[in-house]
Design a protein around this motif. Structure first.
Motif, PDB file in Angstrom:
ATOM      1  N   GLY A  16      28.749   6.648  57.164  1.00 40.60           N
ATOM      2  CA  GLY A  16      29.883   7.288  56.606  1.00 40.60           C
ATOM      3  C   GLY A  16      30.786   6.629  55.587  1.00 40.60           C
ATOM      4  O   GLY A  16      30.933   7.194  54.643  1.00 40.60           O
ATOM      5  N   ASP A  89      20.606   6.131  60.584  1.00 42.23           N
ATOM      6  CA  ASP A  89      21.390   6.085  59.455  1.00 42.23           C
ATOM      7  C   ASP A  89      20.465   5.503  58.161  1.00 42.23           C
ATOM      8  O   ASP A  89      20.724   5.993  57.203  1.00 42.23           O
ATOM      9  CB  ASP A  89      22.237   4.590  59.795  1.00 42.23           C
ATOM     10  N   SER A  96      20.604  11.888  52.025  1.00 43.16           N
ATOM     11  CA  SER A  96      21.850  12.284  51.823  1.00 43.16           C
ATOM     12  C   SER A  96      22.192  12.663  50.400  1.00 43.16           C
ATOM     13  O   SER A  96      22.838  13.540  50.130  1.00 43.16           O
ATOM     14  CB  SER A  96      23.089  11.462  52.414  1.00 43.16           C
ATOM     15  N   TRP A 115      24.291  12.544  67.656  1.00 44.20           N
ATOM     16  CA  TRP A 115      25.493  12.163  67.131  1.00 44.20           C
ATOM     17  C   TRP A 115      25.389  12.181  65.650  1.00 44.20           C
ATOM     18  O   TRP A 115      26.330  12.575  64.704  1.00 44.20           O
ATOM     19  CB  TRP A 115      25.987  10.724  67.609  1.00 44.20           C
ATOM     20  N   MET A 116      24.184  12.035  65.190  1.00 44.15           N
ATOM     21  CA  MET A 116      23.988  12.269  63.834  1.00 44.15           C
ATOM     22  C   MET A 116      23.722  13.948  63.379  1.00 44.15           C
ATOM     23  O   MET A 116      24.069  14.120  62.262  1.00 44.15           O
ATOM     24  CB  MET A 116      22.491  11.415  63.384  1.00 44.15           C
ATOM     25  N   ARG A 119      27.063  15.087  62.338  1.00 47.37           N
ATOM     26  CA  ARG A 119      27.332  14.878  61.201  1.00 47.37           C
ATOM     27  C   ARG A 119      26.740  16.093  60.068  1.00 47.37           C
ATOM     28  O   ARG A 119      27.512  16.336  59.214  1.00 47.37           O
ATOM     29  CB  ARG A 119      26.993  13.428  60.796  1.00 47.37           C
ATOM     30  N   ARG A 122      28.515  19.301  60.564  1.00 46.42           N
ATOM     31  CA  ARG A 122      30.289  19.200  60.030  1.00 46.42           C
ATOM     32  C   ARG A 122      30.113  19.078  58.625  1.00 46.42           C
ATOM     33  O   ARG A 122      31.007  19.498  57.864  1.00 46.42           O
ATOM     34  CB  ARG A 122      30.632  17.762  60.446  1.00 46.42           C
ATOM     35  N   ASP A 368      31.334  14.608  70.768  1.00 42.29           N
ATOM     36  CA  ASP A 368      30.960  13.660  69.643  1.00 42.29           C
ATOM     37  C   ASP A 368      32.085  12.969  69.104  1.00 42.29           C
ATOM     38  O   ASP A 368      33.263  13.389  69.129  1.00 42.29           O
ATOM     39  CB  ASP A 368      30.292  14.351  68.444  1.00 42.29           C
ATOM     40  N   THR A 370      34.648  12.042  66.321  1.00 42.15           N
ATOM     41  CA  THR A 370      34.857  12.674  65.154  1.00 42.15           C
ATOM     42  C   THR A 370      34.932  11.831  63.784  1.00 42.15           C
ATOM     43  O   THR A 370      34.801  10.592  63.940  1.00 42.15           O
ATOM     44  CB  THR A 370      36.203  13.309  65.162  1.00 42.15           C
ATOM     45  N   SER A 371      34.710  12.268  62.693  1.00 41.93           N
ATOM     46  CA  SER A 371      34.677  11.557  61.537  1.00 41.93           C
ATOM     47  C   SER A 371      36.015  10.760  61.547  1.00 41.93           C
ATOM     48  O   SER A 371      35.975   9.632  60.926  1.00 41.93           O
ATOM     49  CB  SER A 371      34.527  12.381  60.474  1.00 41.93           C
ATOM     50  N   ARG A 374      35.619   7.754  63.909  1.00 39.16           N
ATOM     51  CA  ARG A 374      34.611   6.897  64.059  1.00 39.16           C
ATOM     52  C   ARG A 374      34.777   5.350  63.380  1.00 39.16           C
ATOM     53  O   ARG A 374      34.568   4.473  64.092  1.00 39.16           O
ATOM     54  CB  ARG A 374      33.425   7.412  63.198  1.00 39.16           C
TER      55      ARG A 374
END
Length: 387
Positions: A16, A89, A96, A115-116, A119, A122, A368, A370-371, A374
């Motif tokens: 992130g 990641d 990405s 969890w990814m 993301r 979202r 999860d 959240t952004s 994190r």
């Protein structure tokens, strides 16, 4: 090798940060901009990206994958299968740039950890699947996995395989049973306990040990487990924090009890029947690694058909017999039970592949991180872990 155990806590915050740190916003893609031109009707192919060692292979030729080959024979769709996802990641960093810039990734179907996956949902980087065209998913998906907080109604994701984060221990060397997370903190385990280093992998079980409902945990719950864990590090009760290397520690006896993944323990038990896996009385985390269709995928319909293929109980049973994770298709249990091969039939009774009802009642999917949470949470956890 566990798919789950390849995750890295430090990277969980880094991915992130990469977007923001470069001055490039993590661009949300509106629903109307996610679909590409679907060539499935005329181009009978698709590109499927997965983790290594996460599909059945032929006994005599490891390049052959029976369940995929069966799909191609039945549908005429040729599948390009790549084992290119070694870390969530790392894979995020690979695809990405295309997703942020509204470009094709070259992949029609990917498998990433929950969890990814949260993301991606979202950010609006994956497409909704047409469940009307996936009758097997609609009928056979495990009810426990149908409603994760990150993807209401499972519109964007379908579990590939699932698993449990619980406790593994050496029953013979410890000389007693472990029933709860609190049992890890008994005096006779001082210096002989390990926890997982990854934030996303570790926090839920520790919260459950405190009686927290992990489907709606709070920041206060998180800070409480950090304080407790820090005290246990200082008192040297916790030997260390690990990735997949807890397997070696447990096998050699350097560690007597540890936080562990169910899929790993099945493999350990094959060599040492004294290794036990526990879903604590307070509960354990149920997780999944999910199939998702990236934005602008050229073969969306073909990908949806492949997903549904793996929810046929016969196919799900064949896959489960190879990978030994929690099967997201409970109906596959009866298929395995009817096998004439004794070892295959025995898998139907393994609660780490098909959890029994008492175990299922103690499993939950954690909400999860959240952004917004994190970066701060990862910094605090990593300072305790030593990352």
């Amino acid at each position: 090798m566990s798919r789950r155990s390849l995750l890295r806590a430090l990277g969980a915050g880094a991915a992130g940060a990469t977007l923001a740190g470069c001055g490039v916003p993590a661009a949300f893609v509106e629903p109307g901009d996610r679909a590409g031109r679907d060539s499935s009707a005329t181009d009978h192919t698709l590109h499927f990206a997965n983790w290594p060692l996460y599909i059945d292979t032929d006994d005599d030729n490891e390049s052959k994958r029976p369940t995929l080959d069966a799909f191609s024979r039945r549908t005429g769709i040729s599948v390009t299968y790549t084992e290119e996802i070694n870390d969530n990641d790392e894979f995020f960093g690979k695809i990405s740039p295309a997703l942020m810039n509204h470009q094709e990734t070259g992949r029609d179907l990917i498998v990433i950890s929950d969890w990814m996956a949260a993301r991606f949902v979202r950010l609006g980087w994956v497409q909704e699947m047409d469940r009307a065209k996936q009758p097997n998913v609609a009928k056979y998906l495990d009810p426990l996995l149908r409603a994760p907080a990150f993807d209401e109604g499972r519109r964007h994701s379908v579990p590939w395989q699932s698993g449990i984060t619980g406790i593994a221990y050496n029953r013979k060397k410890l000389g007693r049973e472990i029933r709860s997370t609190g049992d890890l903190w008994a005096d006779d385990l001082r210096g002989r306990v390990t926890l997982l280093s990854g934030l996303d992998e570790s926090f839920a079980l520790l919260m459950q040990g405190n009686g927290v409902d992990i489907t709606r945990w709070t920041a206060d719950d998180f800070h409480e487990i950090c304080e407790q864990t820090q005290k246990r590090v200082r008192s040297k009760h916790i030997r260390r924090f690990t990735g997949n290397d807890y397997i070696k520690d447990l096998a050699t006896g350097d560690v007597l009890a540890c936080q562990a993944y169910s899929g790993d323990v099945i493999q350990l038990q094959a060599d040492n029947p004294d290794i036990a896996f526990v879903v604590p009385e307070e509960g354990a985390e149920l997780w999944a690694e999910s199939l998702m269709i990236p934005n602008l995928a050229r073969h969306k319909r073909n990908a949806e058909r492949l997903v549904d293929h793996y929810y046929d109980p016969e196919v799900a049973a064949e896959l489960a017999a190879w990978v030994n994770y929690v099967c997201p298709v409970p109906a596959a249990r009866d298929v395995l039970a009817s096998s004439k091969d004794e070892e295959t039939a025995a898998l139907a009774e393994d609660p780490l592949i098909f959890p029994d009802d008492p175990m299922r009642e103690r499993l939950a999917i954690a909400r999860d991180i959240t952004s917004e949470e994190r970066m701060g949470f990862a910094k605090k956890w990593n300072s305790i872990v030593g990352l």
